[in-house]
Design a protein around this motif. Structure first.
Motif, PDB file in Angstrom:
ATOM      1  N   TYR A 182      -7.509   3.212   0.012  1.00 54.21           N
ATOM      2  CA  TYR A 182      -6.062   3.002  -0.070  1.00 54.21           C
ATOM      3  C   TYR A 182      -5.689   2.482  -1.457  1.00 54.21           C
ATOM      4  CZ  TYR A 182      -6.896  -1.998   1.141  1.00 54.21           C
ATOM      5  OH  TYR A 182      -7.319  -3.306   1.175  1.00 54.21           O
ATOM      6  N   ALA A 183      -4.454   2.789  -1.853  1.00 58.99           N
ATOM      7  CA  ALA A 183      -3.965   2.430  -3.194  1.00 58.99           C
ATOM      8  C   ALA A 183      -2.705   1.592  -3.080  1.00 58.99           C
ATOM      9  CB  ALA A 183      -3.681   3.689  -4.004  1.00 58.99           C
ATOM     10  N   LEU A 184      -2.603   0.580  -3.932  1.00 57.36           N
ATOM     11  CA  LEU A 184      -1.407  -0.256  -4.006  1.00 57.36           C
ATOM     12  C   LEU A 184      -0.459   0.290  -5.075  1.00 57.36           C
ATOM     13  CD1 LEU A 184      -2.847  -3.907  -3.889  1.00 57.36           C
ATOM     14  CD2 LEU A 184      -2.550  -2.250  -2.029  1.00 57.36           C
ATOM     15  N   LEU A 185       0.788  -0.070  -4.952  1.00 62.02           N
ATOM     16  CA  LEU A 185       1.771   0.322  -5.965  1.00 62.02           C
ATOM     17  C   LEU A 185       1.400  -0.223  -7.342  1.00 62.02           C
ATOM     18  CD1 LEU A 185       5.113  -0.146  -3.980  1.00 62.02           C
ATOM     19  CD2 LEU A 185       4.058   2.004  -4.672  1.00 62.02           C
ATOM     20  N   SER A 186       0.630  -1.310  -7.364  1.00 61.58           N
ATOM     21  CA  SER A 186       0.182  -1.911  -8.620  1.00 61.58           C
ATOM     22  C   SER A 186      -0.980  -1.146  -9.243  1.00 61.58           C
ATOM     23  CB  SER A 186      -0.227  -3.364  -8.382  1.00 61.58           C
ATOM     24  OG  SER A 186      -1.203  -3.454  -7.359  1.00 61.58           O
ATOM     25  N   ILE A 230      -8.546  11.910  -7.538  1.00 58.44           N
ATOM     26  CA  ILE A 230      -7.659  12.055  -8.692  1.00 58.44           C
ATOM     27  C   ILE A 230      -6.466  11.139  -8.471  1.00 58.44           C
ATOM     28  CG2 ILE A 230      -6.289  13.622 -10.112  1.00 58.44           C
ATOM     29  CD1 ILE A 230      -9.209  14.334 -10.141  1.00 58.44           C
ATOM     30  N   VAL A 231      -6.263  10.192  -9.379  1.00 52.15           N
ATOM     31  CA  VAL A 231      -5.169   9.225  -9.261  1.00 52.15           C
ATOM     32  C   VAL A 231      -4.106   9.524 -10.311  1.00 52.15           C
ATOM     33  CG1 VAL A 231      -4.534   6.782  -9.310  1.00 52.15           C
ATOM     34  CG2 VAL A 231      -6.769   7.467  -8.418  1.00 52.15           C
ATOM     35  N   ALA A 232      -2.854   9.592  -9.858  1.00 52.07           N
ATOM     36  CA  ALA A 232      -1.724   9.827 -10.758  1.00 52.07           C
ATOM     37  C   ALA A 232      -0.845   8.585 -10.795  1.00 52.07           C
ATOM     38  CB  ALA A 232      -0.903  11.023 -10.278  1.00 52.07           C
ATOM     39  N   ASP A 233      -0.250   8.321 -11.975  1.00 49.02           N
ATOM     40  CA  ASP A 233       0.640   7.169 -12.087  1.00 49.02           C
ATOM     41  C   ASP A 233       1.795   7.481 -13.035  1.00 49.02           C
ATOM     42  OD1 ASP A 233      -0.256   6.641 -14.783  1.00 49.02           O
ATOM     43  OD2 ASP A 233      -2.001   5.594 -13.958  1.00 49.02           O
ATOM     44  N   GLU A 234       2.600   6.451 -13.317  1.00 53.36           N
ATOM     45  CA  GLU A 234       3.817   6.666 -14.089  1.00 53.36           C
ATOM     46  C   GLU A 234       3.558   6.924 -15.574  1.00 53.36           C
ATOM     47  OE1 GLU A 234       6.342   3.269 -14.003  1.00 53.36           O
ATOM     48  OE2 GLU A 234       4.852   1.897 -14.841  1.00 53.36           O
ATOM     49  N   SER A 235       2.325   6.763 -16.032  1.00 54.28           N
ATOM     50  CA  SER A 235       2.007   7.026 -17.441  1.00 54.28           C
ATOM     51  C   SER A 235       1.933   8.514 -17.748  1.00 54.28           C
ATOM     52  CB  SER A 235       0.662   6.380 -17.803  1.00 54.28           C
ATOM     53  OG  SER A 235      -0.410   7.081 -17.188  1.00 54.28           O
ATOM     54  N   GLY A 236       1.747   9.328 -16.702  1.00 59.96           N
ATOM     55  CA  GLY A 236       1.533  10.762 -16.899  1.00 59.96           C
ATOM     56  C   GLY A 236       0.067  11.131 -16.960  1.00 59.96           C
ATOM     57  N   GLN A 263      -2.347  -0.410 -15.864  1.00 61.45           N
ATOM     58  CA  GLN A 263      -1.204  -1.283 -15.630  1.00 61.45           C
ATOM     59  C   GLN A 263       0.045  -0.498 -15.247  1.00 61.45           C
ATOM     60  OE1 GLN A 263      -1.663  -4.610 -15.471  1.00 61.45           O
ATOM     61  NE2 GLN A 263      -3.795  -4.011 -15.822  1.00 61.45           N
ATOM     62  N   SER A 264      -0.061   0.840 -15.233  1.00 64.77           N
ATOM     63  CA  SER A 264       1.062   1.683 -14.845  1.00 64.77           C
ATOM     64  C   SER A 264       1.205   1.721 -13.325  1.00 64.77           C
ATOM     65  CB  SER A 264       0.859   3.115 -15.362  1.00 64.77           C
ATOM     66  OG  SER A 264       0.780   3.133 -16.761  1.00 64.77           O
ATOM     67  N   ARG A 265       2.411   1.907 -12.848  1.00 66.56           N
ATOM     68  CA  ARG A 265       2.689   1.958 -11.413  1.00 66.56           C
ATOM     69  C   ARG A 265       2.036   3.187 -10.783  1.00 66.56           C
ATOM     70  NH1 ARG A 265       6.968   0.174  -7.878  1.00 66.56           N
ATOM     71  NH2 ARG A 265       7.454   1.704  -6.263  1.00 66.56           N
ATOM     72  N   PHE A 266       1.401   2.977  -9.636  1.00 69.97           N
ATOM     73  CA  PHE A 266       0.739   4.067  -8.912  1.00 69.97           C
ATOM     74  C   PHE A 266       1.761   5.054  -8.360  1.00 69.97           C
ATOM     75  CE2 PHE A 266      -0.406   5.768  -4.739  1.00 69.97           C
ATOM     76  CZ  PHE A 266      -1.590   6.437  -5.018  1.00 69.97           C
ATOM     77  N   SER A 267       1.372   6.330  -8.334  1.00 72.10           N
ATOM     78  CA  SER A 267       2.224   7.360  -7.748  1.00 72.10           C
ATOM     79  C   SER A 267       1.571   8.056  -6.566  1.00 72.10           C
ATOM     80  CB  SER A 267       2.596   8.415  -8.803  1.00 72.10           C
ATOM     81  OG  SER A 267       3.387   7.870  -9.821  1.00 72.10           O
ATOM     82  N   ASN A 268       0.347   8.555  -6.764  1.00 72.37           N
ATOM     83  CA  ASN A 268      -0.255   9.418  -5.756  1.00 72.37           C
ATOM     84  C   ASN A 268      -1.751   9.552  -6.022  1.00 72.37           C
ATOM     85  OD1 ASN A 268      -0.507  12.765  -4.826  1.00 72.37           O
ATOM     86  ND2 ASN A 268       0.463  11.307  -3.458  1.00 72.37           N
ATOM     87  N   ILE A 323       0.844  -1.192   0.000  1.00 69.07           N
ATOM     88  CA  ILE A 323       0.000   0.000   0.000  1.00 69.07           C
ATOM     89  C   ILE A 323       0.882   1.247   0.000  1.00 69.07           C
ATOM     90  CG2 ILE A 323      -1.860   1.202   1.210  1.00 69.07           C
ATOM     91  CD1 ILE A 323      -2.504  -1.492   2.587  1.00 69.07           C
ATOM     92  N   ALA A 324       0.548   2.180  -0.877  1.00 66.66           N
ATOM     93  CA  ALA A 324       1.354   3.388  -1.016  1.00 66.66           C
ATOM     94  C   ALA A 324       0.732   4.603  -0.349  1.00 66.66           C
ATOM     95  CB  ALA A 324       1.594   3.686  -2.496  1.00 66.66           C
ATOM     96  N   ARG A 325      -0.603   4.612  -0.220  1.00 67.61           N
ATOM     97  CA  ARG A 325      -1.284   5.786   0.333  1.00 67.61           C
ATOM     98  C   ARG A 325      -2.648   5.368   0.868  1.00 67.61           C
ATOM     99  NH1 ARG A 325      -0.434  11.180   0.213  1.00 67.61           N
ATOM    100  NH2 ARG A 325      -2.112  12.671  -0.078  1.00 67.61           N
ATOM    101  N   ALA A 326      -3.038   5.974   1.989  1.00 62.38           N
ATOM    102  CA  ALA A 326      -4.336   5.669   2.594  1.00 62.38           C
ATOM    103  C   ALA A 326      -4.921   6.933   3.207  1.00 62.38           C
ATOM    104  CB  ALA A 326      -4.192   4.589   3.665  1.00 62.38           C
TER     105      ALA A 326
END
Length: 319
Positions: free
Chosen positions: A141-145, A182-188, A166-171, A128-131
């Protein structure tokens, strides 16, 4: 031709930053460790650190009034080390704590009546990266996946879940009324969801070309911190966007409560540029941050807290 473009952009950025007024910290707060997350609630500043602790400061007295400690962990060599607290949130008097557990797992605790109650165990091996709280009985809560979960605290079960991409979670960031995520990930790309149904409302893309480290939303304005050295502003209502360039990777961003002001980590010296989100004009440069920035939090339209991997929180007055 490339040389001409580079010179033009460098000159433009330099001129823009020169127009911004340099500000030094009005004061600093000493923390237990590097700061990972912070929030303001009821005149108190809650600070998640890398040192197995959440520091609580009184904003008015500037004193640390409490400290919540989570258990240390054992690393792969058998040594006892600090547990990194990844995020903190507050609802009424309850404090939600996401921290590092054994073997890479994560723990989620609720601190209530001076006691920690564990609701997610590191044994579950959820990365888990954020809750954050959604309401008094649900957390998100969000997983890195890049999977997002709505968890029912009372019934101890998952109510909703979604694979964002399928992109890695960021924030992720919740709107003021907590109706949107609002979910941000490595795809931009950014994904906006209804926080209760997890239905996807909208996708924002094309402005950030790489990983978005951080995202904030206030008053229907969204700001991003991009690995591509761009901070992007999306106006949800007007359906338009623009970006501002930094001279280094942009790790952290923030919006003022009205969203009239935006701020981003703008250079290799860990300075923060504060700008007018309407005119795009740079107004201030917040200096003397010693390490890589982790959070930019507006107390109001004139006061800002800036945190980093350093054990200090810098406080600035804009006017």
């Amino acid at each position: 031709m490339r040389s001409i473009i580079f010179i033009f952009l460098t000159t433009f950025l330099t001129f823009s930053f020169l127009n911004a007024k340099d500000l030094t910290p009005f004061y600093s707060l000493d923390t237990s460790g590097g700061v990972t997350d912070l929030l303001i609630n009821d005149e108190k500043l809650y600070v998640a650190t890398t040192a197995s602790a959440i520091d609580i400061f009184d904003i008015n007295t500037k004193e640390r009034i409490d400290k919540i400690t989570v258990a240390k962990i054992t690393d792969f060599t058998g040594d006892e080390i600090d547990s990194k607290v990844y995020s903190v949130d507050v609802l009424d008097k309850d404090i939600l704590i996401l921290s590092q557990g054994k073997n890479g797992g994560r723990n989620i605790d609720i601190y209530k009546n001076k006691k920690l109650e564990r609701i997610i165990l590191d044994e579950d091996r959820l990365f888990i990266a954020r809750a954050k709280y959604l309401d008094d009985n649900h957390i998100i809560y969000a997983l890195l996946s890049n999977q997002l979960y709505l968890y029912d605290i009372k019934n101890k079960r998952i109510s909703k879940e979604i694979q964002i991409s399928q992109s890695r979670f960021s924030n992720f960031s919740l709107s003021n009324d907590k109706s949107k995520i609002i979910v941000a990930d490595e795809s931009g790309n950014l994904t906006m969801l209804d926080s209760k149904t997890f239905d996807i409302i909208r996708t924002f893309k094309g402005q950030n070309l790489d990983n978005v480290f951080q995202v904030d939303i206030k008053n229907d304005l969204i700001i991003t911190a991009g690995q591509d050295r761009r901070t992007v502003i999306y106006n949800i209502n007007q359906n338009n966007s623009y970006y501002k360039d930094g001279s280094f990777l942009i790790y952290s961003v923030g919006l003022s409560p009205s969203a009239k002001l935006g701020a981003f980590s703008s250079d290799e010296e860990n300075n923060v540029t504060v700008f007018d989100t309407n005119t795009k004009k740079d107004l201030y440069k917040l200096t003397q941050n010693k390490s890589t920035l982790t959070n930019i939090l507006f107390l109001n339209e004139n006061e800002i807290f800036v945190t980093s991997d350093d054990k200090k929180i810098n406080y600035y007055k804009l006017n």
